[in-house]
Design a protein around this motif. Sequence first.
Motif, short mmCIF file in Angstrom:
data_model
loop_
_atom_site.label_atom_id
_atom_site.label_comp_id
_atom_site.label_asym_id
_atom_site.label_seq_id
_atom_site.Cartn_x
_atom_site.Cartn_y
_atom_site.Cartn_z
N MET A 1 0.84 -1.72 0.18
CA MET A 1 0.32 0.05 -0.36
C MET A 1 0.78 0.99 -0.49
O MET A 1 0.38 2.00 -1.03
N LYS A 2 1.76 1.03 0.91
CA LYS A 2 2.79 2.54 1.22
C LYS A 2 3.15 2.96 -0.88
O LYS A 2 3.92 3.59 -1.29
N TYR A 3 3.11 1.68 -1.36
CA TYR A 3 3.94 1.50 -2.42
C TYR A 3 2.94 2.47 -3.77
O TYR A 3 3.64 3.35 -4.47
N ILE A 4 1.77 2.42 -3.78
CA ILE A 4 0.67 2.82 -3.76
C ILE A 4 0.05 4.39 -3.73
O ILE A 4 0.41 4.84 -4.55
N THR A 5 0.33 5.01 -3.23
CA THR A 5 0.82 5.97 -1.98
C THR A 5 2.03 7.26 -2.73
O THR A 5 1.30 8.11 -3.31
N SER A 6 2.70 6.09 -3.09
CA SER A 6 3.76 7.09 -3.44
C SER A 6 4.16 7.41 -4.54
O SER A 6 4.30 8.05 -5.32
N VAL A 7 3.29 6.29 -5.77
CA VAL A 7 3.29 6.27 -6.76
C VAL A 7 2.45 7.79 -7.29
O VAL A 7 2.26 8.58 -8.69
N ILE A 8 0.46 7.53 -6.57
CA ILE A 8 -0.09 8.46 -6.34
C ILE A 8 0.36 10.33 -6.05
O ILE A 8 0.45 10.78 -7.07
N PHE A 9 1.33 9.78 -4.97
CA PHE A 9 1.71 11.23 -4.87
C PHE A 9 2.40 11.47 -5.59
O PHE A 9 2.65 12.92 -6.22
N GLY A 10 3.43 11.08 -6.55
CA GLY A 10 4.42 11.33 -7.24
C GLY A 10 3.89 11.74 -8.40
O GLY A 10 4.43 13.41 -9.63
N PHE A 11 2.73 11.38 -8.86
CA PHE A 11 2.13 11.61 -10.33
C PHE A 11 1.78 12.98 -9.94
O PHE A 11 1.27 13.93 -10.96
N ILE A 12 0.76 13.43 -8.46
CA ILE A 12 0.08 14.55 -8.40
C ILE A 12 1.27 15.27 -8.44
O ILE A 12 1.28 16.86 -8.86
N LEU A 13 1.99 15.45 -7.97
CA LEU A 13 3.44 16.31 -7.49
C LEU A 13 3.67 16.42 -8.81
O LEU A 13 3.82 17.86 -9.00
N VAL A 14 3.83 15.45 -9.97
CA VAL A 14 4.57 15.90 -11.47
C VAL A 14 3.45 16.80 -11.93
O VAL A 14 3.74 17.81 -12.22
N GLY A 15 2.00 16.92 -11.64
CA GLY A 15 1.39 17.84 -12.32
C GLY A 15 0.56 19.38 -11.56
O GLY A 15 1.61 20.56 -12.07
N VAL A 16 1.58 19.04 -10.14
CA VAL A 16 1.34 20.78 -9.25
C VAL A 16 2.93 20.60 -9.82
O VAL A 16 2.14 22.36 -9.96
N LEU A 17 3.52 20.40 -9.88
CA LEU A 17 5.21 21.32 -9.58
C LEU A 17 5.75 21.89 -11.24
O LEU A 17 5.61 22.27 -11.99
N SER A 18 4.41 20.68 -12.44
CA SER A 18 4.70 20.66 -13.79
C SER A 18 3.50 22.15 -14.09
O SER A 18 4.97 23.24 -14.69
N ILE A 19 3.25 22.74 -13.68
CA ILE A 19 2.20 23.97 -13.43
C ILE A 19 2.69 25.44 -12.86
O ILE A 19 2.89 26.22 -14.05
N THR A 20 3.72 24.98 -12.04
CA THR A 20 4.12 25.92 -10.99
C THR A 20 5.17 26.27 -11.29
O THR A 20 5.95 27.49 -11.75
N LEU A 21 6.36 24.91 -11.37
CA LEU A 21 7.73 25.51 -11.53
C LEU A 21 8.01 25.86 -12.96
O LEU A 21 9.21 25.82 -13.02
N THR A 22 7.27 25.23 -13.98
CA THR A 22 7.66 24.37 -15.22
C THR A 22 8.06 25.83 -16.45
O THR A 22 8.79 26.30 -16.67
N PRO A 23 7.21 27.25 -15.86
CA PRO A 23 7.19 28.42 -16.85
C PRO A 23 9.12 28.95 -15.84
O PRO A 23 9.86 29.34 -17.00
N LEU A 24 9.27 28.89 -14.61
CA LEU A 24 10.53 29.81 -13.98
C LEU A 24 11.23 28.49 -14.79
O LEU A 24 12.79 29.39 -15.10
N LEU A 25 11.54 27.08 -14.37
CA LEU A 25 13.01 26.63 -14.79
C LEU A 25 12.84 26.86 -16.39
O LEU A 25 14.63 26.84 -16.88
N SER A 26 12.09 26.61 -17.55
CA SER A 26 11.85 27.10 -19.08
C SER A 26 12.52 28.68 -18.84
O SER A 26 13.49 28.71 -19.74
N ASP A 27 12.29 29.61 -18.06
CA ASP A 27 13.45 30.86 -18.35
C ASP A 27 14.54 30.58 -17.97
O ASP A 27 15.12 31.02 -18.78
N ALA A 28 15.06 30.16 -17.16
CA ALA A 28 16.12 30.33 -16.13
C ALA A 28 17.30 29.46 -17.28
O ALA A 28 18.03 29.34 -17.07
N TYR A 29 15.93 27.92 -17.90
CA TYR A 29 17.75 27.37 -19.32
C TYR A 29 17.64 28.27 -20.45
O TYR A 29 18.63 28.12 -20.39
N ILE A 30 16.58 28.83 -20.55
CA ILE A 30 16.66 29.79 -22.07
C ILE A 30 18.20 30.71 -21.29
O ILE A 30 18.60 31.56 -22.48
#
Length: 78
Positions: A1-30
């Motif tokens: 059960m702990k791995y299922i929770t971890s994977v679900i939390f991982g996918f949720i954080l990918v979505g949240v961090l993609s929305i919030t941090l991707t523009p900032l990281l892309s600008d820094a990369y550029i």
Amino acid sequence: MKYITSVIFGFILVGVLSITLTPLLSDAYISFYDLEAGPDAETELFMFLLYVQWPLFFATGFASGYLLHSKIISRKHK
């Protein structure tokens, strides 16, 4: 059960961090690599997103989900 929770939390954080941090990281990369606008820069940014950002976001989410399950959820059931 702990791995299922971890994977679900991982996918949720990918979505949240993609929305919030991707523009900032892309600008820094550029800025760091001094990329010109065009298809080559878009491809390079997509590769950065696909091979660096998303795995890093997922690993962070997986570790956070694992700690969440180990420290909080499993103690509530005992």
